[in-house]
Enzyme design. Structure first.
Site, short mmCIF file in Angstrom:
data_model
loop_
_atom_site.label_atom_id
_atom_site.label_comp_id
_atom_site.label_asym_id
_atom_site.label_seq_id
_atom_site.Cartn_x
_atom_site.Cartn_y
_atom_site.Cartn_z
N ASN A 134 -1.95 -6.73 -6.07
CA ASN A 134 -2.92 -6.72 -4.99
C ASN A 134 -2.25 -7.31 -3.74
OD1 ASN A 134 -4.95 -7.32 -3.12
ND2 ASN A 134 -6.46 -7.59 -4.75
N ASP A 139 1.62 -1.70 -4.76
CA ASP A 139 0.36 -0.97 -4.67
C ASP A 139 -0.51 -1.45 -5.81
OD1 ASP A 139 -0.56 1.91 -3.20
OD2 ASP A 139 -1.61 1.43 -5.08
N CYS A 162 -5.64 4.22 9.18
CA CYS A 162 -6.00 5.65 9.10
C CYS A 162 -7.48 5.92 9.27
CB CYS A 162 -5.51 6.23 7.78
SG CYS A 162 -6.25 5.44 6.35
N PHE A 173 0.86 -1.19 0.00
CA PHE A 173 0.00 0.00 0.00
C PHE A 173 0.90 1.25 0.00
CE2 PHE A 173 -1.91 -3.42 2.52
CZ PHE A 173 -3.11 -3.64 1.85
N1 SAH Z 1 1.88 4.69 2.37
C1 SAH Z 1 1.33 5.74 1.52
C2 SAH Z 1 -0.17 5.91 1.64
C3 SAH Z 1 -0.97 4.70 1.28
S1 SAH Z 1 -2.63 5.05 0.84
C4 SAH Z 1 2.03 7.05 1.83
O1 SAH Z 1 2.66 7.21 2.87
O2 SAH Z 1 1.93 7.94 0.99
C5 SAH Z 1 -3.26 3.45 0.50
C6 SAH Z 1 -2.83 2.84 -0.83
O3 SAH Z 1 -3.29 1.51 -0.86
C7 SAH Z 1 -3.38 3.50 -2.09
O4 SAH Z 1 -2.31 3.96 -2.87
C8 SAH Z 1 -4.15 2.38 -2.81
O5 SAH Z 1 -3.95 2.41 -4.23
C9 SAH Z 1 -3.54 1.15 -2.22
N2 SAH Z 1 -4.37 -0.08 -2.23
C10 SAH Z 1 -5.68 -0.21 -1.98
N3 SAH Z 1 -6.06 -1.51 -2.00
C11 SAH Z 1 -4.92 -2.22 -2.28
C12 SAH Z 1 -4.65 -3.61 -2.42
N4 SAH Z 1 -5.61 -4.54 -2.29
N5 SAH Z 1 -3.38 -3.99 -2.68
C13 SAH Z 1 -2.38 -3.06 -2.80
N6 SAH Z 1 -2.60 -1.75 -2.68
C14 SAH Z 1 -3.85 -1.31 -2.41
#
Ligand code: SAH
Length: 391
Positions: free
Chosen positions: A272, A244, A333, A222
């Site tokens: 994913n 991501d 969050c 993520f």
């Molecule tokens: N760590 C980042 C913020 C993450 S926001 C920072 O500090 O800037 C959450 C992220 O999770 C988003 O970019 C979204 O695209 C991703 N996301 C959502 N579902 C997901 C999944 N199943 N697998 C991987 N990424 C995912």
């Protein structure tokens, strides 16, 4: 001015300083109710509560702006924003910060992020939206910005009868800007990035990983702009892999690694996390440090259970990929999952993963997002580091 009288029995919340008044807490009104207008609020016994804006269409009928009998005008917003800026400066912020964090800056439903000379704003309720011009004027007076961009493309505005929209509130400037954080550079896409374009709330948490990652093989899931992962590479990780689900996020994260000359150690791929972490556990892949920063799994109280299951599942998977004695760095969050519930969930994940965990640190969002006790939505970020050992 229209007056609003509260019922005799109201939640102590209001008397204790919380700025929200729900529709069912209002007894009578005296005067015309114009949605978005400023009203005076009184307790049942006619004691003055404060002034705020009203929207009968919203569940939160009134949001208080002040507890004083002061004029709400352009000068009021200038003063409040100036106070918010002075507060950040006292805490050491200069270039980038959340300049206004809604209720915690006594400006309900207003968010302003400062990215050096650019400002991104969100007016999330009708009453604050009406003051957008005053807010823009205040920013121009205080900062002479290169541009102010509105990221009001958020569904919550519809609950207030507002449309979703985004665009410049000043003459157009750059939409892709570069900011500096902890000695690194990051591309911020203020037009198409998530939320306001960059998650400033994790700034001090990103520094917290420094001692753990030296010489480490790090996995981040993520990752969005890759901010944690680029920090890990900068702090001396041997290798960093970030994943991501969004191709756009991955492209931006790879650019950020390159921008800092870290593209050799820090790579991102679109996958994913739920699927891939499970698969890698089967493949017995291991990392010294696993970092997780998933999106809010819920925005409503009804689905907290589902969100908790999501957090448990992903943390269980994450822990299983940590080498014996390594670290899990994990965040949540959503303000609907309390700090206690989050820790309990991690504990359950550890039990199911058959791992022993030891808390290294547990903290909240960065200091530019102040927390006001009693206003639950101001205390929303949970950031936890645990050492993970096999039983
Ligand atoms: N760590 C980042 C913020 C993450 S926001 C920072 O500090 O800037 C959450 C992220 O999770 C988003 O970019 C979204 O695209 C991703 N996301 C959502 N579902 C997901 C999944 N199943 N697998 C991987 N990424 C995912």
């Amino acid at each position: 001015m229209t007056k609003v009288y509260l019922k005799r029995k109201i939640a102590t919340r209001i008397a204790n300083g919380h700025p929200w008044i729900y529709g069912n807490e209002i007894d009578t009104t005296d005067g015309d109710i114009v949605p978005g207008d400023i009203v005076e609020v009184y307790f049942y016994d006619k004691k003055f509560v404060g002034k705020g804006y009203i929207n009968p269409q919203s569940q939160i009928a009134v949001r208080l702006l002040t507890r004083r009998k002061e004029e709400i005008n352009d000068a009021f917003f200038l003063k409040r924003i100036q106070q918010a800026w002075q507060y950040r400066q006292r805490l050491g912020y200069s270039e980038n910060c959340r300049l206004v964090f809604g209720e915690a800056d006594y400006l309900p439903a207003l968010v302003i992020d400062k990215f050096n000379d650019y400002f991104v704003i969100q007016t999330l309720s009708l009453g604050i939206d009406k003051w957008k011009d005053a807010i823009v004027a205040a920013l121009e007076t205080l900062f002479k910005p290169k541009g102010i961009y509105e990221r009001n493309d958020v569904p919550v505005r519809e609950l207030e009868g507002l449309s979703q929209q985004k665009g410049w509130l000043t003459t157009p400037g750059e939409t892709e800007i570069i900011i500096r954080e902890n000695g690194l550079q990051f591309l911020v896409d203020i037009e198409n990035g998530q939320k306001t374009g960059f998650f400033l709330d994790q700034q001090h948490n990103r520094r917290a990983i420094q001692p753990l990652v030296k010489g480490a093989d790090v996995l981040g899931a993520f990752t969005y702009t890759g901010s944690f992962e680029v920090h890990a590479a900068h702090y001396g990780a041997k290798s960093v892999l970030g994943i991501d689900i969004s191709e756009q996020a991955v492209a931006q994260a790879n650019k950020n690694a390159a921008l800092n000359g870290l593209a050799d150690t820090c790579k991102f791929e679109a996958m994913n996390a739920f699927d891939v972490l499970k698969q890698w556990d089967k493949d017995n892949r291991k990392f010294d440090v696993v970092m997780l920063d998933p999106p809010a799994f819920t925005k409503s109280r009804e689905s907290i259970g589902k969100a908790v299951n999501g957090y448990k599942e992903i943390n269980l998977r994450g822990m299983k990929l940590v080498k014996n004695g390594g670290f899990l760095v994990t965040s949540s969050c959503t303000n609907l999952v309390s700090p206690e519930l989050f820790l309990q969930t991690i504990n359950e994940a550890a039990k199911d993963a058959k791992r022993k965990i030891r808390q290294v640190c547990f903290q909240s969002q960065s200091n530019d997002h102040p927390i006001i006790w009693g206003m639950e939505n101001t205390n929303y970020l949970k950031f936890l580091i645990v050492e993970v050992t096999t039983l």
